[in-house]
Design a protein around this motif. Structure first.
Motif, PDB file in Angstrom:
ATOM      1  N   ASN A  19       0.977  -1.351  -0.015  1.00 52.62           N
ATOM      2  CA  ASN A  19      -0.025  -0.145   0.161  1.00 52.62           C
ATOM      3  C   ASN A  19       0.881   1.361   0.064  1.00 52.62           C
ATOM      4  N   GLY A  20       0.210   2.496  -0.020  1.00 50.02           N
ATOM      5  CA  GLY A  20       0.854   3.744  -0.222  1.00 50.02           C
ATOM      6  C   GLY A  20       1.865   4.018   1.096  1.00 50.02           C
ATOM      7  N   THR A  63       3.975   1.502  -8.075  1.00 49.97           N
ATOM      8  CA  THR A  63       2.446   1.089  -8.029  1.00 49.97           C
ATOM      9  C   THR A  63       2.323   0.523  -6.604  1.00 49.97           C
ATOM     10  N   VAL A  64       0.795   0.616  -6.351  1.00 56.62           N
ATOM     11  CA  VAL A  64       0.452  -0.177  -5.117  1.00 56.62           C
ATOM     12  C   VAL A  64      -0.477  -1.278  -5.421  1.00 56.62           C
ATOM     13  N   GLU A  89      -3.005  -2.208  -2.776  1.00 54.86           N
ATOM     14  CA  GLU A  89      -4.162  -1.848  -2.090  1.00 54.86           C
ATOM     15  C   GLU A  89      -4.460  -0.519  -2.079  1.00 54.86           C
ATOM     16  N   GLU A  90      -5.616  -0.199  -2.202  1.00 53.53           N
ATOM     17  CA  GLU A  90      -5.970   1.217  -2.255  1.00 53.53           C
ATOM     18  C   GLU A  90      -7.489   1.390  -2.102  1.00 53.53           C
ATOM     19  N   ARG A 115      -8.248  -3.872  -3.886  1.00 58.48           N
ATOM     20  CA  ARG A 115      -7.277  -4.097  -4.968  1.00 58.48           C
ATOM     21  C   ARG A 115      -7.324  -2.383  -5.471  1.00 58.48           C
ATOM     22  N   SER A 116      -6.087  -2.201  -5.584  1.00 59.69           N
ATOM     23  CA  SER A 116      -5.936  -0.939  -6.195  1.00 59.69           C
ATOM     24  C   SER A 116      -6.527  -0.874  -7.662  1.00 59.69           C
ATOM     25  N   TRP A 152      -4.895  -0.134 -10.548  1.00 55.25           N
ATOM     26  CA  TRP A 152      -3.770  -0.809 -11.173  1.00 55.25           C
ATOM     27  C   TRP A 152      -3.747  -2.195 -10.999  1.00 55.25           C
ATOM     28  N   TYR A 153      -3.961  -2.773  -9.821  1.00 58.52           N
ATOM     29  CA  TYR A 153      -4.045  -4.404  -9.663  1.00 58.52           C
ATOM     30  C   TYR A 153      -5.270  -4.947 -10.258  1.00 58.52           C
ATOM     31  N   GLN A 154      -6.524  -4.298 -10.079  1.00 60.41           N
ATOM     32  CA  GLN A 154      -7.622  -4.557 -10.522  1.00 60.41           C
ATOM     33  C   GLN A 154      -7.768  -4.643 -11.884  1.00 60.41           C
TER      34      GLN A 154
END
Length: 235
Positions: A188-189, A213-214, A216-217, A222-223, A225-227
């Motif tokens: 995370n951030g 990038t991260v 979790e957000e 899921r952030s 980006w990850y999603q």
């Protein structure tokens, strides 16, 4: 009791006989790595990354090599149950020996989620130790064998702990490979990067594409980006 399988949208990965289970590292690599027509997955384990690459690159043939025969057997079963069984071949063996015996082969994409705990105390479970430690496949050997099997225009993608970035980049350079892209991944951030996705080739680029990038957000979700990266895989 931990689940003995992990279900994705198009395939299921059973991992009860593998030292290393399905995890975020493999999913990240399989969803992020550059692909091609002839793909090699070094240290396939459950077969997860090989199956993800077969799903993403619909015209690709994938060779998945694994030194642990029990894991290779389960990877073969996972491939046989998948929609991609005609395009994924599992090989049980040491990639260094295999490369020496198949020197004429060339791949336009190589992927690897390598053993990476170089200095940590080894796990007493021998199979898990082999999967997690760089004793049987050191970074110099990995880069050398990757370079020997990579085509002139091909890409070699891998995921490593963030604190090993400089070491891996140096070993790649010694083997004749140049960093083209690097993605530092934070949980995370508020945390330092935990993992590093790296893409190498035999071609030196004017400017390396760098990204942080991260996952979790906010925490627990899921952030974007990850999603976006994994939307074709996670249920």
């Amino acid at each position: 009791m931990a689940n003995i399988y992990f279900k994705f949208k198009q395939f299921t990965v059973w991992h009860d006989r593998c030292a290393m289970k399905v995890g975020t590292d493999g999913v990240l690599l399989g969803a992020w790595a550059a692909g091609g027509v002839h793909i090699l997955d070094i240290g396939t384990g459950t077969g997860l990354v090989a199956l993800m690459m077969a799903q993403r690159f619909k015209n690709a043939s994938v060779t998945a090599i694994e030194i642990d025969r029990m894991a290779a057997g389960q990877a073969q079963e996972n491939v046989d149950r998948s929609p991609f069984k005609e395009r994924v071949r599992v090989v049980a063996g040491d990639v260094c020996d295999w490369a020496e015996n198949n020197g004429s082969l060339s791949f336009d994409a190589i992927v690897c989620n390598p053993p990476f705990f170089v200095d940590a105390l080894k796990n007493p479970d021998a199979k898990r130790a082999m999967a997690r430690h760089a004793g049987s496949l050191t970074f110099p050997r990995l880069m050398q064998v990757g370079a020997s099997l990579l085509s002139a225009q091909g890409s070699f993608s891998l995921i490593i702990p963030a604190d090993m970035k400089n070491l891996v980049e140096a070993e790649a350079y010694m083997a004749g490979l140049f960093l083209n892209e690097c993605c530092m991944v934070k949980t995370n951030g508020n945390k330092l990067p935990k993992r590093c996705l790296m893409r190498f080739s035999k071609q030196k680029v004017e400017q390396v594409f760098l990204q942080t990038t991260v996952l979790e957000e906010p925490p627990g979700a899921r952030s974007p980006w990850y999603q976006s990266l994994t939307s074709e895989f996670y249920l």
